[in-house]
Design a protein around this motif. Structure first.
Motif, PDB file in Angstrom:
ATOM      1  N   LYS A   8       0.834  -1.212   0.000  1.00  0.00           N
ATOM      2  CA  LYS A   8       0.000   0.000   0.000  1.00  0.00           C
ATOM      3  C   LYS A   8       0.867   1.261   0.000  1.00  0.00           C
ATOM      4  O   LYS A   8       0.536   2.231  -0.668  1.00  0.00           O
ATOM      5  CB  LYS A   8      -0.953  -0.009   1.198  1.00  0.00           C
ATOM      6  N   VAL A   9       1.962   1.239   0.750  1.00  0.00           N
ATOM      7  CA  VAL A   9       2.881   2.379   0.767  1.00  0.00           C
ATOM      8  C   VAL A   9       3.491   2.567  -0.622  1.00  0.00           C
ATOM      9  O   VAL A   9       3.570   3.685  -1.129  1.00  0.00           O
ATOM     10  CB  VAL A   9       3.981   2.192   1.844  1.00  0.00           C
ATOM     11  N   LEU A  10       3.903   1.464  -1.251  1.00  0.00           N
ATOM     12  CA  LEU A  10       4.462   1.536  -2.601  1.00  0.00           C
ATOM     13  C   LEU A  10       3.422   2.054  -3.595  1.00  0.00           C
ATOM     14  O   LEU A  10       3.738   2.908  -4.430  1.00  0.00           O
ATOM     15  CB  LEU A  10       4.978   0.167  -3.043  1.00  0.00           C
ATOM     16  N   ASP A  11       2.185   1.556  -3.482  1.00  0.00           N
ATOM     17  CA  ASP A  11       1.113   2.036  -4.365  1.00  0.00           C
ATOM     18  C   ASP A  11       0.902   3.535  -4.220  1.00  0.00           C
ATOM     19  O   ASP A  11       0.747   4.247  -5.214  1.00  0.00           O
ATOM     20  CB  ASP A  11      -0.203   1.308  -4.071  1.00  0.00           C
ATOM     21  N   MET A  12       0.892   4.016  -2.991  1.00  0.00           N
ATOM     22  CA  MET A  12       0.676   5.448  -2.753  1.00  0.00           C
ATOM     23  C   MET A  12       1.836   6.275  -3.315  1.00  0.00           C
ATOM     24  O   MET A  12       1.621   7.303  -3.946  1.00  0.00           O
ATOM     25  CB  MET A  12       0.503   5.717  -1.259  1.00  0.00           C
ATOM     26  N   ARG A  13       3.057   5.813  -3.110  1.00  0.00           N
ATOM     27  CA  ARG A  13       4.210   6.539  -3.654  1.00  0.00           C
ATOM     28  C   ARG A  13       4.172   6.577  -5.174  1.00  0.00           C
ATOM     29  O   ARG A  13       4.482   7.596  -5.789  1.00  0.00           O
ATOM     30  CB  ARG A  13       5.507   5.901  -3.179  1.00  0.00           C
ATOM     31  N   ILE A  14       3.815   5.461  -5.786  1.00  0.00           N
ATOM     32  CA  ILE A  14       3.725   5.414  -7.252  1.00  0.00           C
ATOM     33  C   ILE A  14       2.664   6.383  -7.743  1.00  0.00           C
ATOM     34  O   ILE A  14       2.875   7.119  -8.701  1.00  0.00           O
ATOM     35  CB  ILE A  14       3.443   3.975  -7.738  1.00  0.00           C
ATOM     36  N   ARG A  15       1.504   6.399  -7.076  1.00  0.00           N
ATOM     37  CA  ARG A  15       0.436   7.316  -7.494  1.00  0.00           C
ATOM     38  C   ARG A  15       0.847   8.776  -7.337  1.00  0.00           C
ATOM     39  O   ARG A  15       0.515   9.605  -8.181  1.00  0.00           O
ATOM     40  CB  ARG A  15      -0.845   7.033  -6.719  1.00  0.00           C
ATOM     41  N   ILE A  16       1.567   9.099  -6.271  1.00  0.00           N
ATOM     42  CA  ILE A  16       2.018  10.480  -6.068  1.00  0.00           C
ATOM     43  C   ILE A  16       3.024  10.875  -7.148  1.00  0.00           C
ATOM     44  O   ILE A  16       2.932  11.959  -7.726  1.00  0.00           O
ATOM     45  CB  ILE A  16       2.598  10.663  -4.651  1.00  0.00           C
ATOM     46  N   ILE A  17       3.989   9.999  -7.418  1.00  0.00           N
ATOM     47  CA  ILE A  17       4.978  10.280  -8.464  1.00  0.00           C
ATOM     48  C   ILE A  17       4.291  10.432  -9.818  1.00  0.00           C
ATOM     49  O   ILE A  17       4.605  11.347 -10.588  1.00  0.00           O
ATOM     50  CB  ILE A  17       6.057   9.180  -8.506  1.00  0.00           C
ATOM     51  N   GLU A  18       3.344   9.545 -10.097  1.00  0.00           N
ATOM     52  CA  GLU A  18       2.604   9.636 -11.363  1.00  0.00           C
ATOM     53  C   GLU A  18       1.856  10.954 -11.460  1.00  0.00           C
ATOM     54  O   GLU A  18       1.897  11.620 -12.495  1.00  0.00           O
ATOM     55  CB  GLU A  18       1.627   8.460 -11.468  1.00  0.00           C
ATOM     56  N   LEU A  19       1.186  11.366 -10.382  1.00  0.00           N
ATOM     57  CA  LEU A  19       0.440  12.621 -10.394  1.00  0.00           C
ATOM     58  C   LEU A  19       1.366  13.812 -10.592  1.00  0.00           C
ATOM     59  O   LEU A  19       1.066  14.714 -11.381  1.00  0.00           O
ATOM     60  CB  LEU A  19      -0.367  12.762  -9.099  1.00  0.00           C
ATOM     61  N   VAL A  20       2.505  13.820  -9.906  1.00  0.00           N
ATOM     62  CA  VAL A  20       3.460  14.922 -10.054  1.00  0.00           C
ATOM     63  C   VAL A  20       3.970  14.993 -11.497  1.00  0.00           C
ATOM     64  O   VAL A  20       4.019  16.074 -12.098  1.00  0.00           O
ATOM     65  CB  VAL A  20       4.635  14.770  -9.055  1.00  0.00           C
ATOM     66  N   LEU A  21       4.334  13.847 -12.064  1.00  0.00           N
ATOM     67  CA  LEU A  21       4.819  13.834 -13.450  1.00  0.00           C
ATOM     68  C   LEU A  21       3.737  14.306 -14.416  1.00  0.00           C
ATOM     69  O   LEU A  21       4.017  15.053 -15.356  1.00  0.00           O
ATOM     70  CB  LEU A  21       5.307  12.443 -13.840  1.00  0.00           C
ATOM     71  N   ARG A  22       2.506  13.878 -14.191  1.00  0.00           N
ATOM     72  CA  ARG A  22       1.418  14.311 -15.085  1.00  0.00           C
ATOM     73  C   ARG A  22       1.183  15.816 -14.974  1.00  0.00           C
ATOM     74  O   ARG A  22       0.901  16.478 -15.973  1.00  0.00           O
ATOM     75  CB  ARG A  22       0.153  13.515 -14.806  1.00  0.00           C
ATOM     76  N   CYS A  23       1.321  16.378 -13.775  1.00  0.00           N
ATOM     77  CA  CYS A  23       1.193  17.827 -13.605  1.00  0.00           C
ATOM     78  C   CYS A  23       2.343  18.567 -14.293  1.00  0.00           C
ATOM     79  O   CYS A  23       2.128  19.614 -14.914  1.00  0.00           O
ATOM     80  CB  CYS A  23       1.131  18.185 -12.123  1.00  0.00           C
ATOM     81  N   VAL A  24       3.560  18.032 -14.176  1.00  0.00           N
ATOM     82  CA  VAL A  24       4.715  18.626 -14.865  1.00  0.00           C
ATOM     83  C   VAL A  24       4.487  18.606 -16.372  1.00  0.00           C
ATOM     84  O   VAL A  24       4.706  19.603 -17.069  1.00  0.00           O
ATOM     85  CB  VAL A  24       6.020  17.882 -14.490  1.00  0.00           C
ATOM     86  N   ILE A  25       4.029  17.472 -16.879  1.00  0.00           N
ATOM     87  CA  ILE A  25       3.780  17.337 -18.315  1.00  0.00           C
ATOM     88  C   ILE A  25       2.685  18.297 -18.765  1.00  0.00           C
ATOM     89  O   ILE A  25       2.818  18.954 -19.802  1.00  0.00           O
ATOM     90  CB  ILE A  25       3.411  15.875 -18.662  1.00  0.00           C
ATOM     91  N   LEU A  26       1.626  18.413 -17.978  1.00  0.00           N
ATOM     92  CA  LEU A  26       0.539  19.333 -18.316  1.00  0.00           C
ATOM     93  C   LEU A  26       1.045  20.769 -18.374  1.00  0.00           C
ATOM     94  O   LEU A  26       0.854  21.469 -19.381  1.00  0.00           O
ATOM     95  CB  LEU A  26      -0.598  19.196 -17.291  1.00  0.00           C
ATOM     96  N   GLY A  27       1.721  21.203 -17.319  1.00  0.00           N
ATOM     97  CA  GLY A  27       2.181  22.589 -17.264  1.00  0.00           C
ATOM     98  C   GLY A  27       3.222  22.923 -18.317  1.00  0.00           C
ATOM     99  O   GLY A  27       3.101  23.923 -19.039  1.00  0.00           O
TER     100      GLY A  27
END
Length: 187
Positions: A8-27
């Motif tokens: 669950k900790v790994l899943d949460m970290r992956i989701r956070i990293i994915e969200l940050v990367l998607r925000c970087v890509i969007l901006g």
């Protein structure tokens, strides 16, 4: 901590990293498209005015379209990430994982192709090609080239982020298949 807790900790970290990367890509995708797409410079050559714009180089048109496309895609996928995090649900089903993996792969390939084409055009614009008698356009349109250069740097970061994100989606997809296997010591 148990194996389930670690997962669950790994899943949460992956989701956070994915969200940050998607925000970087969007901006940065929007910024790159705007920096290149709105760039113009007018020069007077022998009493004629010549206007440099991104549509004069097809590689830049491709780069603007690719960055706009990947920004829209990242917005949609970013919203999916947020909904997934709010619900607290584990990633998703295998078919949805395949769709996300495939979409991320396509976007990564598009951005890499676009930045490669724009990079080659930028080199020709900056250095010229004496063997073909192509002149250094950036000597005449310095402001235009500088602004395009800023957009290309942003697009490069977008491309790199998309490649990393496609690796993360591959990890997430193939991890779904590894979770169903029995513990086995054989390779």
């Amino acid at each position: 901590m148990s194996s389930l807790g670690n997962r669950k900790v790994l899943d949460m970290r992956i989701r956070i990293i994915e969200l940050v990367l998607r925000c970087v890509i969007l901006g940065l995708g929007i910024l790159a498209a705007l920096r290149i797409g709105t760039d113009t410079q007018v020069r007077e050559i022998f009493s004629f005015q010549k206007k440099a714009k991104f549509t004069d180089m097809k590689a830049l048109v491709f780069l603007v379209i690719a960055n706009g496309l990947v920004a829209c895609y990242s917005l949609i996928q970013g919203l999916r990430c947020v909904v997934s995090m709010v619900r607290g649900s584990v990633l998703f089903s295998k078919p949805l994982a395949w769709v996300i993996f495939s979409g991320d792969q396509v976007m990564a390939y598009i951005t890499v192709a676009a930045i490669a084409a724009a990079g080659q055009s930028a080199v020709f614009s900056k250095l010229g090609q004496p063997e073909l008698q192509w002149m250094k356009i950036c000597d005449m349109y310095g402001k235009f080239c500088n602004q395009v250069g800023e957009g290309v740097v942003c697009a490069f970061v977008v491309s790199l982020s998309m490649v990393i994100l496609s690796c993360i989606s591959a990890f997430s997809l193939f991890r779904l298949y590894g979770a169903n296997k029995k513990n086995s010591t054989s390779w």
